[in-house]
Enzyme design. Sequence first.
Site, mmCIF file in Angstrom:
data_model
loop_
_atom_site.group_PDB
_atom_site.id
_atom_site.type_symbol
_atom_site.label_atom_id
_atom_site.label_comp_id
_atom_site.label_asym_id
_atom_site.label_seq_id
_atom_site.Cartn_x
_atom_site.Cartn_y
_atom_site.Cartn_z
ATOM 1 N N GLU A 284 0.822 -1.211 0.000
ATOM 2 C CA GLU A 284 0.000 0.000 0.000
ATOM 3 C C GLU A 284 0.858 1.265 0.000
ATOM 4 O O GLU A 284 0.397 2.327 -0.402
ATOM 5 C CB GLU A 284 -0.939 -0.007 1.216
ATOM 6 C CG GLU A 284 -2.166 0.866 1.034
ATOM 7 C CD GLU A 284 -3.225 0.613 2.080
ATOM 8 O OE1 GLU A 284 -4.382 0.403 1.701
ATOM 9 O OE2 GLU A 284 -2.901 0.622 3.286
ATOM 10 N N HIS A 305 6.436 -28.232 0.155
ATOM 11 C CA HIS A 305 5.824 -29.426 -0.438
ATOM 12 C C HIS A 305 4.716 -29.057 -1.424
ATOM 13 O O HIS A 305 4.004 -29.933 -1.913
ATOM 14 C CB HIS A 305 5.291 -30.333 0.667
ATOM 15 C CG HIS A 305 6.380 -30.925 1.498
ATOM 16 N ND1 HIS A 305 6.919 -32.172 1.262
ATOM 17 C CD2 HIS A 305 7.071 -30.413 2.558
ATOM 18 C CE1 HIS A 305 7.868 -32.421 2.147
ATOM 19 N NE2 HIS A 305 7.985 -31.372 2.942
ATOM 20 N N LYS A 418 -12.782 2.002 -3.765
ATOM 21 C CA LYS A 418 -13.856 2.422 -2.867
ATOM 22 C C LYS A 418 -14.888 3.263 -3.611
ATOM 23 O O LYS A 418 -16.099 3.085 -3.446
ATOM 24 C CB LYS A 418 -13.280 3.237 -1.700
ATOM 25 C CG LYS A 418 -12.506 2.434 -0.678
ATOM 26 C CD LYS A 418 -12.027 3.356 0.438
ATOM 27 C CE LYS A 418 -11.230 2.614 1.484
ATOM 28 N NZ LYS A 418 -10.751 3.536 2.555
#
Length: 427
Positions: A284, A305, A418
């Site tokens: 950010e 793995h 937003k």
Amino acid sequence: MLVMAERINFQIDYLKSINQAKLISLYQKKVDTIYQQIDQKKAVGSNNWMGWRTLALNYPADWIKKIKWQIAQWKKLKIKQIVVIGIGGSFLGTKAAIEMCYQDVNDVQLIWINCLSPDYIATQIKRLKFPFGIVVVSKSGTTLEPAVGFKIFQTELAKFTKNYHPYITVITDANKGILLKQAQQHQWFTLPIPDDIGGRFSMLTAVGMFVMMYVGLNYQQILNGAKQAYNDTLKPNLTNNSAALYACIRHYLSTVKKCQFENIVFYEPHLYGLGEQWKQMFCESTGKKHKGLFESASIFTTDLHSLGQYFQEGTRNFYTLNIYLQKPQNDYRLNFKNDPNFGFLNGKKLSSINQAAFLGTLKAHTEEGKIDNLIIELPKANAYYYGYLSIWCAMAVAIEGYLLNLNPFDQPGVEAYKKRMMEGLRR
């Protein structure tokens, strides 16, 4: 008696792309200039967004007094379950600290509300056991995720008791905002978020401290760690300032070596929350104008793995930051006596096997895999080192942002999503 300062051990012995002397020659003057601009409050954002840097040096006594008072009230209410509502910096640092220091945490159940998933929310509602408290964190009060979460759990709380107001703690802007206005109207208990500290840098304010202290973390140790990190990052000398050195390495590897992401590796699952906090802090702050490294986090040996083949021989567009715990709080001695297959492990401690995995992987990835590796050796997983890492990381974030000619304290891309989301909902 002289007490030696406790600090992390930042190692670059496995950084093969450039040695420390050459790195310092390339970056020292740049870092000197950045520090000068910060000290003179001329660096973008440094005048009004770096309150976190010196917060621990003179921590407001009235904050601690108010936090302790509210904790005492909640203890009287016998609250053993807390719903923590927030997004991004409103919860990531708190969660990372508590998970990191899990053995110091009292028997308090935390429910984290940090998304808009109806299935997740419904599952958490089923977990509620009254009496429970609600902590809602939002500086502006306008962020959708905490606003929705707060409304939902406020409604659920009201189903258990008509007088639900004492069970709510609001952490928001001290002087303005929708959430502050609501808190004043309903007489909810409030704690302040300072004007000069942004969300992802707010972990040592009441944003983190209230919940951390409620579950039993030692706030003074957190602040002591933060003070030491402040002292260790106070001057720009790259020989002694490991946070600044780390920022320069990140900048070099991304701009010169063209690495695209940093893979943060933990060998202790309870440290993984630091990786989540690291993601937000760096992405950010520096992921702007098509710049910056992408942050990923892995737990070894588990992810070896599944992702191990890629790390060893896949695309060489990343490097690794290993955050390794030197002294786990627990250990286990193996009993493989007379075992035909694993007798060589008999009597060995589990910590020594985990260390062998760390060193073996480190050497394989560096020597055969040709991957640059950095190491942060963390002496212990406790409140002190959480406080230390918080300020150390924040300084590295700020310095790298300035090296990239960015403002490390804004997040215009987040504001874009937003805006589009709210436009869609209003339609």
